[in-house]
Write an enzyme that holds these catalytic residues in place. Structure first.
Site, PDB file in Angstrom:
ATOM      1  N   ALA A 180       0.947  11.748 -12.715  1.00 42.34           N
ATOM      2  CA  ALA A 180       0.694  11.915 -11.284  1.00 42.34           C
ATOM      3  C   ALA A 180      -0.687  12.523 -11.099  1.00 42.34           C
ATOM      4  O   ALA A 180      -0.968  13.612 -11.612  1.00 42.34           O
ATOM      5  CB  ALA A 180       1.753  12.819 -10.655  1.00 42.34           C
TER       6      ALA A 180
ATOM      7  N   ARG B   4       7.689   9.539  -4.183  1.00 46.18           N
ATOM      8  CA  ARG B   4       7.603   8.371  -5.067  1.00 46.18           C
ATOM      9  C   ARG B   4       8.155   8.644  -6.465  1.00 46.18           C
ATOM     10  O   ARG B   4       8.037   7.810  -7.357  1.00 46.18           O
ATOM     11  CB  ARG B   4       6.149   7.919  -5.170  1.00 46.18           C
TER      12      ARG B   4
ATOM     13  N   ILE C  88      -2.976  13.818  -8.153  1.00 47.68           N
ATOM     14  CA  ILE C  88      -2.787  14.201  -6.745  1.00 47.68           C
ATOM     15  C   ILE C  88      -4.130  14.648  -6.185  1.00 47.68           C
ATOM     16  O   ILE C  88      -4.732  15.600  -6.694  1.00 47.68           O
ATOM     17  CB  ILE C  88      -1.723  15.310  -6.625  1.00 47.68           C
TER      18      ILE C  88
ATOM     19  N   HIS D 231     -11.818  16.031  -8.785  1.00 45.50           N
ATOM     20  CA  HIS D 231     -12.057  14.978  -9.781  1.00 45.50           C
ATOM     21  C   HIS D 231     -11.104  13.802  -9.614  1.00 45.50           C
ATOM     22  O   HIS D 231     -11.073  12.915 -10.456  1.00 45.50           O
ATOM     23  CB  HIS D 231     -11.876  15.528 -11.204  1.00 45.50           C
TER      24      HIS D 231
END
Ligand code: INI
Length: 159
Positions: A83, A130, A85, A91
């Site tokens: 993941a 998700r 985020i 970055h």
């Protein structure tokens, strides 16, 4: 009258072996993705001893690790989970971009299918949605796709 030859991958795992590579960064999401992927593989008949799970520090490390796994020649397909985020890092674009591009290159370079189960989202809430909450589980989706691609490539290589 001509009859087309249709080739589709099925979701039957057969004797297939699968590798999963999981980023530890944002582990609270990653572990849910892993649960989804393992559940899907097992429910499609993949025995636990035919699944190898490898953990790496973050999404940036996924492509190289997937490549080494693919080159080992032991797996019919590899599922990459993680993941990235946006809120968590300036970055984001670099990490997400290199990860996704690198994983695609591993598949093209090695011929071993790689499924993209890496979330690239703006918020923690979207990541949670998700990974098993409101919007399905991207790990489970990636596992389905690797089952299909492994079978499809098997059929195309040995028609
Ligand atoms: N790695 C992730 O998997 N997700 C992120 O959101 C993330 N952020 O926010 O920076 C992240 N960074 C770590 C990166 O993947 C590497 O592990 C690290 O740069 C060391 O190479």
């Amino acid at each position: 009258m001509s009859t087309e030859v249709m080739v589709d991958g099925s979701l039957v795992a057969g004797e297939g072996r699968f590798g999963i590579v999981l980023a530890r960064f944002n582990a609270f999401v990653g572990e849910r993705l892993l649960e989804g992927a393992l559940d899907t593989l097992r429910r499609h008949g993949v025995a636990a001893d035919r699944i190898t799970v490898v953990r790496v520090p973050g999404a940036f490390e996924l492509p190289l690790t997937a490549q080494v796994m693919a080159e080992a020649g032991l797996y019919d397909g590899i599922v990459a989970l993680g993941a990235v985020i946006r809120g968590a890092t300036p970055h984001f674009d670099f990490v997400a971009g290199e990860c996704v591009k690198g994983l695609a290159q591993v598949g093209l370079k090695t011929g071993v299918p790689v499924a993209l189960g890496v979330l690239t989202v703006d918020t923690v809430a979207q990541a949670i949605d998700r990974s098993g909450a409101k919007a399905g589980n991207k790990g489970a989706e990636a596992a389905l796709s690797i089952l299909e691609m492994a079978d499809l490539l098997r059929r195309l290589r040995r028609p």
